[in-house]
Structure formats: structure tokens, C-alpha cells
Write an enzyme that holds these catalytic residues in place. Structure first.
Site, short mmCIF file in Angstrom:
data_model
loop_
_atom_site.label_atom_id
_atom_site.label_comp_id
_atom_site.label_asym_id
_atom_site.label_seq_id
_atom_site.Cartn_x
_atom_site.Cartn_y
_atom_site.Cartn_z
N GLU A 33 -3.29 -0.17 8.31
CA GLU A 33 -2.07 0.21 9.04
C GLU A 33 -2.16 -0.34 10.45
O GLU A 33 -3.23 -0.28 11.08
CB GLU A 33 -1.92 1.75 9.17
CG GLU A 33 -1.52 2.46 7.93
CD GLU A 33 -1.36 3.98 8.15
OE1 GLU A 33 -1.10 4.40 9.30
OE2 GLU A 33 -1.52 4.70 7.16
N HIS B 137 -2.87 10.95 0.84
CA HIS B 137 -2.28 10.75 2.17
C HIS B 137 -1.59 12.06 2.56
O HIS B 137 -0.40 12.10 2.78
CB HIS B 137 -1.31 9.56 2.14
CG HIS B 137 -0.98 8.98 3.49
ND1 HIS B 137 -1.11 7.63 3.79
CD2 HIS B 137 -0.50 9.54 4.62
CE1 HIS B 137 -0.73 7.40 5.03
NE2 HIS B 137 -0.34 8.55 5.56
N ASN C 56 -7.02 1.88 10.24
CA ASN C 56 -5.70 2.04 10.82
C ASN C 56 -5.87 2.02 12.33
O ASN C 56 -6.58 2.87 12.89
CB ASN C 56 -5.07 3.37 10.40
CG ASN C 56 -4.77 3.41 8.91
OD1 ASN C 56 -4.91 2.40 8.21
ND2 ASN C 56 -4.37 4.57 8.42
N ARG D 48 0.86 -1.18 0.00
CA ARG D 48 0.00 0.00 0.00
C ARG D 48 0.90 1.24 0.00
O ARG D 48 1.68 1.43 0.94
CB ARG D 48 -0.91 -0.02 1.25
CG ARG D 48 -1.72 1.23 1.41
CD ARG D 48 -2.69 1.20 2.59
NE ARG D 48 -3.28 2.50 2.66
CZ ARG D 48 -3.23 3.33 3.71
NH1 ARG D 48 -2.65 2.95 4.84
NH2 ARG D 48 -3.77 4.53 3.64
N TYR E 20 -3.88 1.78 16.05
CA TYR E 20 -2.62 1.85 16.80
C TYR E 20 -2.83 1.63 18.29
O TYR E 20 -2.04 0.98 18.95
CB TYR E 20 -1.92 3.20 16.56
CG TYR E 20 -1.36 3.28 15.17
CD1 TYR E 20 -0.09 2.81 14.89
CD2 TYR E 20 -2.12 3.77 14.12
CE1 TYR E 20 0.44 2.82 13.61
CE2 TYR E 20 -1.62 3.79 12.82
CZ TYR E 20 -0.34 3.32 12.57
OH TYR E 20 0.17 3.33 11.30
N GLU F 42 -7.26 8.50 6.54
CA GLU F 42 -7.48 9.12 7.84
C GLU F 42 -8.07 10.53 7.77
O GLU F 42 -7.41 11.52 8.12
CB GLU F 42 -6.17 9.13 8.65
CG GLU F 42 -5.58 7.74 8.82
CD GLU F 42 -4.31 7.72 9.67
OE1 GLU F 42 -3.71 8.79 9.90
OE2 GLU F 42 -3.92 6.63 10.09
O1 IFM Z 1 2.85 7.73 9.99
C1 IFM Z 1 1.47 7.77 10.19
C2 IFM Z 1 0.73 7.58 8.89
O2 IFM Z 1 1.09 8.53 7.95
C3 IFM Z 1 -0.74 7.67 9.11
N1 IFM Z 1 -1.17 6.77 10.15
C4 IFM Z 1 -0.44 6.80 11.39
C5 IFM Z 1 1.05 6.67 11.14
C6 IFM Z 1 1.81 6.70 12.48
O3 IFM Z 1 1.59 7.89 13.15
#
Ligand code: IFM
Length: 453
Positions: free
Chosen positions: A355, A119, A297, A75, A299, A164
Site C-alpha cells: 500500500e 484486513h 504499507n 490486492r 504512507y 497491519e
Molecule cells: O485505508 C487504510 C487501509 O485500510 C490500511 N492501510 C492504511 C489505509 C489508509 O489509512
């Protein structure tokens, strides 16, 4: 421990501005990120993306690393100002040719390209006309999507319109932590709307130019866990969840903007009373365009506590105390729960984890080995969580590690390293970290039909 199907899309992800460098090469126009980087105090280490990982020149090496890892898909994002230097009108053939070569290089290595159209590197010329605050940028985005889909659509099957929208809107225009650096919540809501409408209008254009296209949008979601079951903590959790997650999920799934959040924003003065000023006829239908997958995404989660509530109940949900160098709590179980909750609430037909990854600075030891044990644990834990969600019946069809390379981490500059591959920014040497070896093993096992991770 799960058996992933052979069709599962194992991948790695990057984005244009974070890795390409070559910001003035071959006719690329300026983006809002060059302007932001040049503004004193915006980037923690005072750096910029002018060279980054020099991927624009070293892309073949990077594709070889992807092939070595055994990923099925890569990606990456297209830099809009490389393709259309002023955002609309003239097309820069050299820019398009770069991505065409990249796509061919992936296909030659047996890797499925997944293109993200936006992006965050908006052409500066469009920002000068109002950027995402104005409707004309929606039209410009759709025209740009058409140019790219026409050129790459014969070979690219997987498409992401936006990465995002919360970050584009809120970090870019609400808190100003990211480009273009505006601080106005009302403006951020208008921006979010335009971004999502442009997604909706671009989807049919992509489909028309890319036979068999598999199209989606990528949302960064942050599940909100109340610290206690007190009324105050539950109310704060509702607030946060609406602000971060539902404001984007609800319209995309055809529910319109969540009424409780509209009321919050009106009460807080970010929106006027009455109909939302930025919504035009047809917008809500456009945003709800059916897509082929929802990209997520993930985290970390947020534990929500109303610190100001008098006599609040004791907090029962505590942090695990384990966090990455971003300060983001490591909670794989929250990803599993998020996936199950999404299935139950919205019923997406397919989910791709577009992500997931962790920032740790582990550097090469004397022997040149990078034993990034925390990152290895992070990937093991989160891939296992995805497996459990799949076993529970959630249609998760792919997983993309963030990120292939250490890279320019936006306002943090080069201080935060998310890569599976170490990048020496002086020499541009790449060294696979132990996590890359681990990911390679996980993919190999899964592809061989063995239980992974
Ligand atoms: O690096 C970023 C990415 O560009 C978008 N999602 C989160 C990642 C980590 O912060």
C-alpha cells in the site's frame, strides 16, 4: 528515473469492509466493524460500511477499471464473516462463491489476484468470545485460512495473512480508535502476539493448499527520524521505532521481541516483570516462519522530538510542510531510506509495497474531470523513490497503489478519499481521477521497458 523489470508487480489494493457493502447479504455474518460503526461517536461522519462502494454487486465494473489501468495484480481482502459467519465451523458457500467469481474475473482479465485473509473485519461472534485477546481466535484464524486456501488456492498464488498488525493491536485495543475500541496497551500487546502467531501457523496451511503459493505478511511501517541528535531525541526515537516497527519486524525475522521494548513496557506497567505472559512454547518459532515476501504499507514518516527535555538541542530535521488530508507528511525520500534500512537490517528476500497512497478530496470539476494534482505528485514521487531503492539493490518486486476506489476510511468514514477512482456514494458512479490516468501511463511505460515515472 528507473527502468522497472517486466516482472515488476504493478497493482492496486482495497479491503473488503471498505468497499463491499452488502453486510447482511447472502448469509454474511456481522463483524466488529458494524458494531463499532453503530457505537455513537466512533466514526467521524457517523457513517458505516453497509453500502460503501457496493463492490459486492459492482465488482465486474471495478475489475474492468483495473484492467483499463493495466495493473498486473489486484490486492483485495476476504471478509471472514462472509465465509464463516460466526468465525468458525459452518462455511457459507455463497460467501466463498463471491470470492471465487472475483478470482475468476481477475484471471479472465489477465490480473493476478493477491488475497489478504485478514484486513480487520473480525466476525463479531469471535469478538464475543474474546476476539484477538484469546488464543482460540488464533486457532479459528488458521481454520479459516485453510477453508479459503482450499477453495481459492488452485488459482490464487499471492497470499497475505494479515494487514497491519500494529493497527489491529494498537488502534483496535490500545487507543481504541478502531474496532473493537478497547483502550489498554497491555491487551494490545497480547493481541499483537496472537495475530502474529496466527500468521505463523497459517503460512504452512496456505502452502499445503495452494501449490506454489507466495505468502507474506503486511506491516505498516513508519520510519522514525530524530528531530536532533540530542540524547533525548534519540531516546524518544528508539522508543517510537520499537513501538511501531521493531515490535513486529523483530519477531517475524526470528529475533524475538526487542529487549529494550520489553523493558519499556515493563517499566510503564503494560507488561508484568518476568517472561511475557502470552508467549507459549513454539510461538516465537511460529512467528518467524520463513515467508516469500515482506509486505510494506508506507504512507509517511515521523519526526521524533522530546518536547519535555530541558535544554534540548535545536531541531534540525524539520517537516517538509507538505501533508495529505490525513495530516501525514509527504516524504518520498523516507520510503527510499526505509527500504534501504530494511535491506541492511533484516535482509528480506523480497519486498512488496502493498500500500502507498494519499488522501485528497479533489472533486470533479464542471467538465467532470478530477485533476488531483497532489495525488499525482505523491505517486510520482513515491514510485520514483521505489525505483531509486531498487537501483540501490533493494529487492522491491511490486508496488500497489492505495486505493483503487475512494472508500470507507475506517474511523474517518467517507470524509477521506484515497482512491485513484472517484466514487459518487449517492449514485455509485465511478470516475477515474487524473492520478488513475497517470498510474496507467506509468505502468504502460514500465511494461514497455521505458524509464518510469
Ligand atoms: O485505508 C487504510 C487501509 O485500510 C490500511 N492501510 C492504511 C489505509 C489508509 O489509512
Amino acid at each position: 528515473m528507473t527502468q522497472f523489470p517486466s516482472s515488476f508487480l504493478w497493482g492496486a489494493a482495497t479491503s473488503s469492509f471498505q468497499i463491499e457493502g452488502a453486510t447482511t447479504t447472502d448469509g454474511r455474518g456481522p463483524s466488529i466493524w458494524e458494531t463499532f460503526c453503530a457505537t455513537p461517536g466512533k466514526i467521524a461522519d457517523g457513517t458505516h460500511g453497509d453500502i460503501a462502494c457496493d463492490h459486492y454487486h459492482l465488482w465486474e465494473k471495478d475489475l474492468d477499471l483495473l484492467a483499463w489501468m493495466g495493473v498486473k495484480s489486484y490486492r483485495f481482502s476476504i471478509a471472514w464473516p462472509r465465509v464463516m459467519p460466526t468465525g468458525r465451523g459452518a462455511v457459507n458457500e455463497a460467501g466463498l462463491a463471491f470470492y471465487s467469481r472475483l478470482v475468476d474475473g481477475l484471471i479472465a482479465r489477465g490480473i493476478e489476484p493477491m488475497v489478504t485473509l485478514y484486513h480487520w473485519d473480525l466476525p463479531q461472534a469471535l469478538e464475543d468470545e474474546g476476539g484477538w485477546r484469546v488464543r482460540s481466535t488464533v486457532e479459528a484464524f488458521v481454520a479459516y485460512a485453510e477453508v479459503v486456501a482450499k477453495r481459492l488456492g488452485d488459482r490464487v498464488k499471492y497470499w497475505v495473512t494479515h494487514n497491519e498488525p500494529w493497527c489491529i493491536a494498537h488502534l483496535g485495543h490500545g487507543t481504541g480508535e478502531q474496532a473493537p475500541g478497547e483502550k489498554n496497551i497491555g491487551v494490545s500487546l497480547r493481541v499483537a502476539h496472537h495475530v502474529m502467531v496466527s500468521h505463523g501457523l497459517a503460512v504452512p496451511v496456505i502452502r499445503a493448499n495452494s501449490p506454489g503459493a507466495i505468502v507474506g505478511i503486511v506491516l505498516n511501517l513508519c520510519p522514525a527520524h530524530p528531530a536532533s541528535q540530542s540524547a533525548a531525541d534519540l531516546e524518544a526515537t528508539r522508543w517510537f521505532d520499537g513501538f511501531f516497527n521493531r515490535w513486529y519486524l523483530d519477531p517475524i525475522f526470528g529475533r524475538g521481541y526487542p529487549a529494550d521494548k520489553v523493558a519499556d513496557y515493563q517499566r510503564e506497567g503494560a507488561l508484568p516483570e518476568g517472561p511475557l505472559p502470552f508467549v507459549e512454547p513454539g510461538d516465537m518459532e511460529a512467528m518467524a516462519v520463513p515467508t516469500d515476501f515482506l509486505g510494506i504499507n508506507y504512507y509517511s514518516r515521523a519526526i521524533i522530538r522530546d518536547d519535555k527535555a530541558e535544554g534540548n538541542l535545536p531541531a534540525v530535521v524539520q517537516s517538509t510542510g507538505v501533508a495529505t488530508e490525513m495530516g501525514w507528511e509527504v516524504v518520498p525520500e523516507a520510503l527510499e531510506k526505509l527500504l534501504i534500512d530494511l535491506r541492511d537490517e533484516y535482509g528480506p528476500k523480497s519486498i512488496l509495497i502493498t500500500e502507498n497512497g494519499a488522501a485528497y478530496g479533489t472533486a470533479p470539476d464542471g467538465a467532470g474531470v478530477i485533476d488531483d494534482v497532489e495525488r499525482q505528485a505523491y505517486f510520482r514521487g513515491h514510485i520514483a523513490a521505489v525505483g531509486r531503492a531498487r537501483d540501490a539493490g533493494v529487492p522491491v518486486d511490486g508496488y500497489f497503489a492505495w486505493s483503487l476506489l475512494d472508500n470507507f476510511e475506517w474511523a474517518f468514514g467517507y470524509e477521506k478519499r484515497f482512491g485513484l477512482i472517484w466514487v459518487d456514494y449517492e449514485t455509485q458512479e465511478r470516475i477515474p481521477k487524473q492520478s488513475a490516468h497517470l498510474y496507467r501511463d506509468i505502468i504502460a511505460k514500465a511494461v514497455a521497458g521505458e524509464v518510469a515515472p
